[in-house]
Design an enzyme around this catalytic site. Structure first.
Site, mmCIF file in Angstrom:
data_model
loop_
_atom_site.group_PDB
_atom_site.id
_atom_site.type_symbol
_atom_site.label_atom_id
_atom_site.label_comp_id
_atom_site.label_asym_id
_atom_site.label_seq_id
_atom_site.Cartn_x
_atom_site.Cartn_y
_atom_site.Cartn_z
ATOM 1 N N HIS A 248 0.669 -1.133 0.039
ATOM 2 C CA HIS A 248 -0.134 0.001 0.039
ATOM 3 C C HIS A 248 0.875 1.089 -0.067
ATOM 4 C CE1 HIS A 248 -3.749 -2.139 0.546
ATOM 5 N NE2 HIS A 248 -3.051 -2.819 1.688
ATOM 6 N N CYS B 88 -0.464 2.274 -4.312
ATOM 7 C CA CYS B 88 -1.472 3.475 -4.844
ATOM 8 C C CYS B 88 -0.547 4.638 -4.778
ATOM 9 C CB CYS B 88 -2.864 3.514 -3.757
ATOM 10 S SG CYS B 88 -3.578 2.339 -3.912
#
Length: 491
Positions: A155, A196
């Protein structure tokens, strides 16, 4: 001598000169597989993040199959997936439906709590002393004539990427890469990043330190998960990662340049996120084999990928919610298990709202007016080198002092853009920002955080529907959600 003959001779001379330059470039950069190194790291933990370790396991087999020696590969992954009690295939990990067990044969150097920010930086900087008694103790021992490949998957958010124990900011990562260059730890370096907002990590990457980096998304986009429809399994892979690995599996990388591979990956992901490239673009004319290994690929290059383009993709930061939603629909209606899953979903949303309101409070304390606060909350700035220290220190204080649970800390990172925006305000000092964070974090909550079904639809349509489905389970009725006029309505 005719005009055509003269033109042809000029063309031939120019062609030969160009060919000689290209040949000289590749001869100069061609190195044996013994001089190629790979660092592969999955920065997440827990079952719902299955895909990150699956990606790394697949990558491990690729670099081994193409000839990089095992002793030149450093693998970091928490290793809590293959033997997870929720795994319906004990001891196995898959990176695509019907694919091979990619966990088999992977040599893991650092697992569990050894997968940390400090250990990752120690590995990159060749700090063997700092890794004594930890895992395999292996670090990069590359030199000025070696090529290094780094692959990171986990992430991330604007200006940072996550690891199990903490996070790394763009300020830290760029400092580490510059130190590697100063220590002559590579001739050329290739960096693939799956996360991301991963494009935000390389906005300030110098073009003169011989690094070519590509990312799954730009600075303000989510990356996307793929293969999320398998029963009893979370998403098996990430779209960018699957794309770069499949491009290697189905092409001859001794002829495929990094720029060509980038265009392939860009084409495969264009409907979701925008892959980016940074750094020294001259390296793009080198072949993938120059970094991954030049051992021949025995796969049939004309073999087609099956159903890849038809797969459903999910924004990576929503993957946890979608997996729980899938569990909600697969469990017996009204059962204790279904209510437990619904409870987990509701808790995630409450943590999201708690973090959202806390971030807004911090911004309001510093800006003073609602209009100025909204500008900071909604601006999409890019990481700047001069703001790196402020951003790094402020984010550390925010996550340490504001958020008590793991999910709150994770969602707190999703608001890094706001902290970056604050650090970009010329009238605000680093000290002032940190003091405001401490004041907001120490404020006692007067009211319990609740989510009204008709409040602003800040969660988006997809998550609104999941929220309402979970709410329906609590109320023993079937409900769906819809964002109408920026309101999440359950019916």
């Amino acid at each position: 001598m005719s005009f055509i003959v003269i033109t042809f001779k000029i063309f031939l001379i120019l062609f030969m000169l160009t060919f000689r330059r290209i040949y000289a470039f590749h001869k100069r950069n061609h190195i044996s597989n013994q001089n190629k190194w790979a660092v592969l790291i999955a920065g997440s933990t827990e079952w719902e993040n299955y895909r990150h370790q699956a990606d790394v396991c697949h990558a491990y087999h690729i670099v081994r199959r193409h000839g990089i020696p095992r002793e030149n590969i450093i693998t970091m992954m928490y290793d809590d997936i293959a033997r997870n009690e929720r795994n319906p295939f004990p001891g196995k990990i898959f990176n695509k439906p019907g694919g091979p067990n990619v966990y088999k044969g992977v040599h893991i150097d650092y697992r569990g709590k050894d997968v940390s920010v400090q250990n990752f930086l120690n590995v990159l900087l060749g700090n063997a002393e700092g890794m004594k008694g930890i895992g395999s103790g292996k670090v990069l021992k590359s030199g000025p004539n070696d090529h290094v490949f780094i692959y990171f998957t986990d992430h991330g958010d604007v200006g940072l990427i996550q690891l199990p124990d903490w996070f790394i900011t763009y300020h830290q990562l760029l400092k580490a890469l510059e130190n590697m260059k100063n220590k002559n730890m590579y001739r050329k370096l290739l960096f693939f990043m799956e996360a991301c907002h991963s494009g935000s990590m390389f906005q300030q990457l110098p073009k003169n330190i011989s690094i070519y980096a590509t990312t799954a998304a730009d600075a303000h986009q989510s990356s996307y998960s793929i293969y999320c429809e398998e029963k009893n399994l979370p998403c098996l892979g990430d779209q960018y990662s699957i794309s770069w690995m499949e491009s290697i599996n189905y092409n001859d990388i001794n002829y495929m340049t990094l720029d060509h591979q980038f265009e392939i990956v860009k084409k495969l992901t264009f409907t979701t996120s925008t892959v980016q490239k940074f750094g020294d673009y001259n390296i793009g004319s080198m072949t993938v084999a120059d970094f991954i290994g030049n051992k021949p690929n025995h796969r049939k290059h004309h073999e087609k990928k099956k159903h890849y383009d038809k797969e459903v993709t999910i924004p990576s930061r929503e993957a946890d919610f979608h997996y729980l939603h899938k569990q909600l629909n697969e469990t017996t209606p009204g059962s204790t298990k279904q209510k437990h899953v619904a409870e987990s979903i509701s808790k995630l949303f409450l943590d999201m709202k708690f973090v959202k309101e806390k971030t807004k409070l911090i911004v309001t304390i510093l800006t003073g007016t609602e209009n100025d606060a909204n500008e900071v909350l909604n601006t999409k700035s890019l990481p700047e080198k001069q703001h790196g220290e402020c951003f790094h220190n402020a984010m550390n204080i925010l996550i340490k002092e504001c958020y008590k649970t793991e999910t709150q800390r994770e969602h707190g990172l999703h608001h890094s853009q706001k902290i970056l925006n604050l650090c970009s305000q010329p009238q605000l000092s680093q000290e002032g920002i940190i003091n405001a964070i401490k004041n907001a974090c120490n404020e006692v909550e007067k009211d319990e955080v609740v989510i009204d079904e008709d409040e602003e639809c800040w969660m988006g349509q997809s998550l609104c529907n999941i929220f309402c489905t979970a709410k329906g389970v609590h109320n023993n009725e079937k409900m769906r959600g819809q964002c109408i006029n920026e309101k999440c309505l359950c019916n």
